[in-house]
Write an enzyme that holds these catalytic residues in place. Structure first.
Site, PDB file in Angstrom:
ATOM      1  N   GLU A 134       0.834  -1.223   0.000  1.00  0.00           N
ATOM      2  CA  GLU A 134       0.000   0.000   0.000  1.00  0.00           C
ATOM      3  C   GLU A 134       0.856   1.255   0.000  1.00  0.00           C
ATOM      4  OE1 GLU A 134      -2.930   0.406  -0.608  1.00  0.00           O
ATOM      5  OE2 GLU A 134      -3.480  -1.699  -0.540  1.00  0.00           O
TER       6      GLU A 134
HETATM    7  C1  LIG Z   1       2.409  -9.602  -0.062  1.00  0.00           C
HETATM    8  C2  LIG Z   1       2.251  -8.455  -0.998  1.00  0.00           C
HETATM    9  C3  LIG Z   1       0.969  -8.072  -1.388  1.00  0.00           C
HETATM   10  C4  LIG Z   1       0.807  -7.038  -2.296  1.00  0.00           C
HETATM   11  N1  LIG Z   1      -0.450  -6.714  -2.742  1.00  0.00           N
HETATM   12  C5  LIG Z   1      -0.594  -5.837  -3.771  1.00  0.00           C
HETATM   13  C6  LIG Z   1      -1.863  -5.640  -4.408  1.00  0.00           C
HETATM   14  O1  LIG Z   1      -2.880  -6.215  -4.005  1.00  0.00           O
HETATM   15  N2  LIG Z   1      -1.932  -4.793  -5.472  1.00  0.00           N
HETATM   16  C7  LIG Z   1      -0.843  -4.134  -5.948  1.00  0.00           C
HETATM   17  O2  LIG Z   1      -0.965  -3.414  -6.912  1.00  0.00           O
HETATM   18  N3  LIG Z   1       0.385  -4.290  -5.363  1.00  0.00           N
HETATM   19  C8  LIG Z   1       0.524  -5.126  -4.299  1.00  0.00           C
HETATM   20  N4  LIG Z   1       1.749  -5.319  -3.723  1.00  0.00           N
HETATM   21  C9  LIG Z   1       2.883  -4.556  -4.205  1.00  0.00           C
HETATM   22  C10 LIG Z   1       3.359  -3.502  -3.201  1.00  0.00           C
HETATM   23  O3  LIG Z   1       2.413  -2.492  -3.073  1.00  0.00           O
HETATM   24  C11 LIG Z   1       4.732  -3.030  -3.685  1.00  0.00           C
HETATM   25  O4  LIG Z   1       5.633  -4.080  -3.417  1.00  0.00           O
HETATM   26  C12 LIG Z   1       5.160  -1.750  -3.000  1.00  0.00           C
HETATM   27  O5  LIG Z   1       4.364  -0.687  -3.447  1.00  0.00           O
HETATM   28  C13 LIG Z   1       6.628  -1.410  -3.253  1.00  0.00           C
HETATM   29  O6  LIG Z   1       6.981  -1.548  -4.592  1.00  0.00           O
HETATM   30  P1  LIG Z   1       8.276  -2.400  -4.975  1.00  0.00           P
HETATM   31  O7  LIG Z   1       8.167  -3.703  -4.280  1.00  0.00           O
HETATM   32  O8  LIG Z   1       8.397  -2.421  -6.437  1.00  0.00           O
HETATM   33  O9  LIG Z   1       9.469  -1.634  -4.320  1.00  0.00           O
HETATM   34  P2  LIG Z   1      10.292  -0.415  -4.973  1.00  0.00           P
HETATM   35  O10 LIG Z   1       9.359   0.635  -5.442  1.00  0.00           O
HETATM   36  O11 LIG Z   1      11.265  -0.959  -5.938  1.00  0.00           O
HETATM   37  O12 LIG Z   1      11.058   0.116  -3.687  1.00  0.00           O
HETATM   38  C14 LIG Z   1      12.237  -0.491  -3.151  1.00  0.00           C
HETATM   39  C15 LIG Z   1      12.727   0.330  -1.958  1.00  0.00           C
HETATM   40  O13 LIG Z   1      13.057   1.653  -2.403  1.00  0.00           O
HETATM   41  C16 LIG Z   1      12.308   2.617  -1.675  1.00  0.00           C
HETATM   42  N5  LIG Z   1      11.903   3.696  -2.578  1.00  0.00           N
HETATM   43  C17 LIG Z   1      11.402   3.592  -3.830  1.00  0.00           C
HETATM   44  N6  LIG Z   1      11.127   4.803  -4.320  1.00  0.00           N
HETATM   45  C18 LIG Z   1      11.436   5.694  -3.366  1.00  0.00           C
HETATM   46  C19 LIG Z   1      11.369   7.101  -3.266  1.00  0.00           C
HETATM   47  N7  LIG Z   1      10.862   7.870  -4.231  1.00  0.00           N
HETATM   48  N8  LIG Z   1      11.800   7.684  -2.120  1.00  0.00           N
HETATM   49  C20 LIG Z   1      12.271   6.947  -1.091  1.00  0.00           C
HETATM   50  N9  LIG Z   1      12.356   5.611  -1.143  1.00  0.00           N
HETATM   51  C21 LIG Z   1      11.945   4.993  -2.253  1.00  0.00           C
HETATM   52  C22 LIG Z   1      11.105   1.888  -1.131  1.00  0.00           C
HETATM   53  O14 LIG Z   1      10.595   2.511   0.033  1.00  0.00           O
HETATM   54  C23 LIG Z   1      11.678   0.499  -0.868  1.00  0.00           C
HETATM   55  O15 LIG Z   1      12.286   0.477   0.393  1.00  0.00           O
HETATM   56  C24 LIG Z   1       1.937  -6.338  -2.794  1.00  0.00           C
HETATM   57  C25 LIG Z   1       3.222  -6.720  -2.367  1.00  0.00           C
HETATM   58  C26 LIG Z   1       3.383  -7.770  -1.503  1.00  0.00           C
HETATM   59  C27 LIG Z   1       4.773  -8.191  -1.129  1.00  0.00           C
END
Ligand SMILES: Cc1cc2nc3c(=O)[nH]c(=O)nc-3n(C[C@H](O)[C@H](O)[C@H](O)COP(=O)(O)OP(=O)(O)OC[C@H]3O[C@@H](n4cnc5c(N)ncnc54)[C@H](O)[C@@H]3O)c2cc1C
Length: 599
Positions: free
Chosen positions: A445
């Site tokens: 989220e």
């Molecule tokens: C169990 C689970 C359920 C999920 N359910 C859903 C769902 O129902 N629907 C859906 O659409 N998604 C879902 N997700 C996806 C989830 O919302 C994303 O994993 C999350 O938004 C982070 O994206 P990412 O994993 O690509 O991390 P990234 O965006 O690659 O981030 C990696 C790290 O970098 C940091 N970071 C990235 N950008 C910035 C910035 N601008 N400033 C500071 N720090 C930053 C982040 O905080 C994080 O620590 C789910 C994920 C999991 C694991």
């Protein structure tokens, strides 16, 4: 099996004595049926469902996890039956619009129920929670025809909902979104693309699944401004869906599911959309606005889940600490019963851990309950100013609730293991999985870092900064009101110090947002935590004042516990604001001076 009692006494205290639910929510047009008796009866019923249906399947479900095969995704043993009981009990319909078959009770009440369900099984709660989010987004932005086609099924629980945003190249940053939507001649759209990490993306609980999908139209501008929202059912045609279909016939395929650290009975799916038929929700290119309805509700939902998982961890830690005997506790009265060792609850360190858990869980509940009530007020209050005040408060508090409370859940469930000692580390004790489950809440989220940027860059400037100033002034007034009260007055001094720190740091952050994006971003997470600590302090002051007023009455230990926990919070946890302020003032240099190759 773990113990669990729904925290009805705490809800009664909050709703009746602290927040005046009868006046504030049951007094709203259309919600007259939500009297305190009804609300507490609903919560009692939910507690029973949790104890009898969810707790027995939770730990086995964690061990088994979901499975994916040629005939789709299967939830662990017992989940299908539990979902049927949930449906038949009318739980998905609680806050639904009666025009579509709902019971018309307050949204806030459905949110309180979500806390209890998360205590019983966070995984189970995911399916219904996302369906509620999909319901709200569609109810707020869908056309009448779409509402008629989908809402009755979401309300009766025969269909569940998902939120499909994330793609392989697009997590925190939605501007890279690639899924495409092409208009079809019949007014619908054909959706093609891959979505990952979709909670409840496929399962065997319901007859159909409706996906709320972000995609780009052919003429879409680049970046996040070119994103639209579509509703895409797993099964077509909508009128003739059969019971429990195991294959998609609308070009929506579950490619795989994730093998996760926690919430293992919640299916997290990779979905391939291949020319799938869908319908536009809201305006073309206005998808993020519509999806934000779902995301904001889901973010409050994450705070609620966090409290649910933390609550059951706390209850079990407390129970264990009262039973487990180890060592002699300094200062404890010994030998009265000839025992050679004391219950570990008598050790100061264990007591401090339990108090920390209690302070975070009950404080966080007070915070989210107030915001959940604002969800009803902002829609139903007859006065436009009251509606817009509630809306502003919610907008400001949403990132704080999501991040601060989800971090609290990790702290609390971690302390829960500490109290069980080595036994807590062992799966069969049924304790460690709460930490594994809770570890997702700061991540999905929108990660907590992204929430912090939202708070700093967008929410501090809401209404020209007036929203945050109004909130700070409200806390100051609360301190003023209680300053001279016996016992409670002593709680005001530490809160006043922390509030002063937050006030000056808010001004500093507003200045940084305007002048130096790096400085603002480097301090954002610390600032959010500081905000959360003060918000929790204000919640504890309010609770303590109400508890002090009722202290002579029945339930003395409950009220004394509130006042003493407030004192503990003010003395031992709140002063973290000092350290945070120090770091924020120090600035970004020590962080950004380090080159990536020097890490
Ligand atoms: C169990 C689970 C359920 C999920 N359910 C859903 C769902 O129902 N629907 C859906 O659409 N998604 C879902 N997700 C996806 C989830 O919302 C994303 O994993 C999350 O938004 C982070 O994206 P990412 O994993 O690509 O991390 P990234 O965006 O690659 O981030 C990696 C790290 O970098 C940091 N970071 C990235 N950008 C910035 C910035 N601008 N400033 C500071 N720090 C930053 C982040 O905080 C994080 O620590 C789910 C994920 C999991 C694991």
């Amino acid at each position: 099996m773990p113990i669990y009692e729904a925290p009805i006494a705490d809800f009664r205290f909050l709703l009746q004595e602290v927040f005046d639910y009868d006046e504030q929510v049951a007094g709203l047009p259309g919600l007259e049926d939500a009297t305190m008796d009804v609300v507490l009866a609903v919560l009692e019923g939910a507690g029973e469902f949790v104890r009898e249906v969810l707790l027995p399947i939770n730990l086995p479900g964690d061990a088994l996890g979901c499975t994916h095969g040629p005939d789709g995704v299967h939830t662990p043993k017992g989940y299908k039956e539990a979902y049927a009981t949930y449906r038949n009990g009318g739980w998905p319909a609680l806050a639904g619009d009666p025009a579509y078959g709902g019971q018309g009770l307050p949204t806030s009440l459905a949110i309180f129920v979500r806390e209890l369900i998360a205590s019983g099984s966070m995984s189970f709660g995911m399916y219904g929670g996302l369906s509620q989010g999909a319901y709200r987004a569609l109810a707020a932005h869908g056309s009448d025809a779409l509402k008629l086609a989908f809402l009755p099924h979401l309300i009766d629980g025969s269909w569940t909902g998902t939120m499909c945003m994330t793609e392989p190249e697009c997590g925190s940053d939605l501007s890279h979104l690639r899924t495409r939507a092409v208009p079809a001649s019949d007014g619908s759209y054909r959706i093609t693309g891959t979505k990952i990490f979709i909670s409840g993306g496929d399962h065997d609980l319901a007859e159909n699944i409706v996906h709320l999908v972000l995609a780009r139209l052919p003429d879409a501008p680049g970046g996040t401004r070119g994103i639209s929202l579509f509703i895409v059912p797993k099964c077509l045609p909508l009128e003739q869906h059969g019971p429990l279909p195991t294959r998609s016939d609308n070009g929506v395929t579950c490619v795989s599911i994730e093998h996760k650290m926690g919430i293992r009975a919640s299916a997290t799916a990779t979905l391939a959309f291949d020319d799938a038929q869908g319908w536009l929700i809201g305006e073309a290119h206005g998808g993020l606005r519509a999806m934000f309805t779902m995301m904001n509700s889901s973010r409050v939902g994450v705070a609620v889940q966090s409290v649910g998982v933390a609550e059951i961890s706390y209850q079990n830690a407390l129970h264990y600490a009262q039973e487990r005997r180890q060592g002699r506790a300094p200062g404890a009265a010994h030998s009265a019963n000839g025992e050679r060792s004391d219950a570990i609850v008598l050790h100061p360190d264990v007591r401090k851990n339990l108090l920390t858990m209690k302070a975070l869980v009950e404080g966080a509940r007070a915070l989210y309950v107030e915001s959940a009530m604002a969800l009803d007020i902002r829609v139903r209050h007859p006065d436009a100013t009251a509606r817009s005040d509630a809306d502003g408060m919610l907008a400001l508090m949403t990132p704080v609730l999501k991040s601060f409370i989800s971090d609290c859940a990790v702290t609390v469930t971690n302390l829960g293991i500490t109290i069980f000692g080595g036994h807590g580390y062992v799966h069969e004790s049924g304790v460690e999985h709460w930490l594994r489950d809770a570890r997702i809440v700061p991540l999905y989220e929108g990660t907590n870092a992204i929430q912090a940027l939202d708070l700093v860059n967008r929410k501090l400037t809401l209404d020209g900064g007036k929203t945050v100033q109004a909130w700070l002034a409200e806390v100051a007034q609360q301190i003023q009101r209680n300053r001279d009260a016996p016992e409670i007055g002593a709680l005001c001094a530490p809160l006043e110090v922390a509030l002063g720190q937050l006030r000056s740091t808010t001004a500093l952050m507003q200045d940084r947002v305007a002048t130096d994006a790096v400085e603002a971003a480097a301090a954002a997470s610390d600032y959010l935590r500081m905000f959360g600590l003060v918000a929790l302090g204000a919640a504890w002051l309010r609770m303590a004042a109400c508890a002090q007023a009722a202290r002579g009455s029945e339930g003395g230990a409950f009220y004394r516990g509130k006042v003493k926990t407030a004192r503990f919070y003010m003395q031992h946890l709140l002063p973290e604001t000092e350290r945070l302020q120090h770091g924020i003032r120090a600035g970004a240099r020590a962080i950004m001076d380090v080159d990536p190759q020097e890490l």
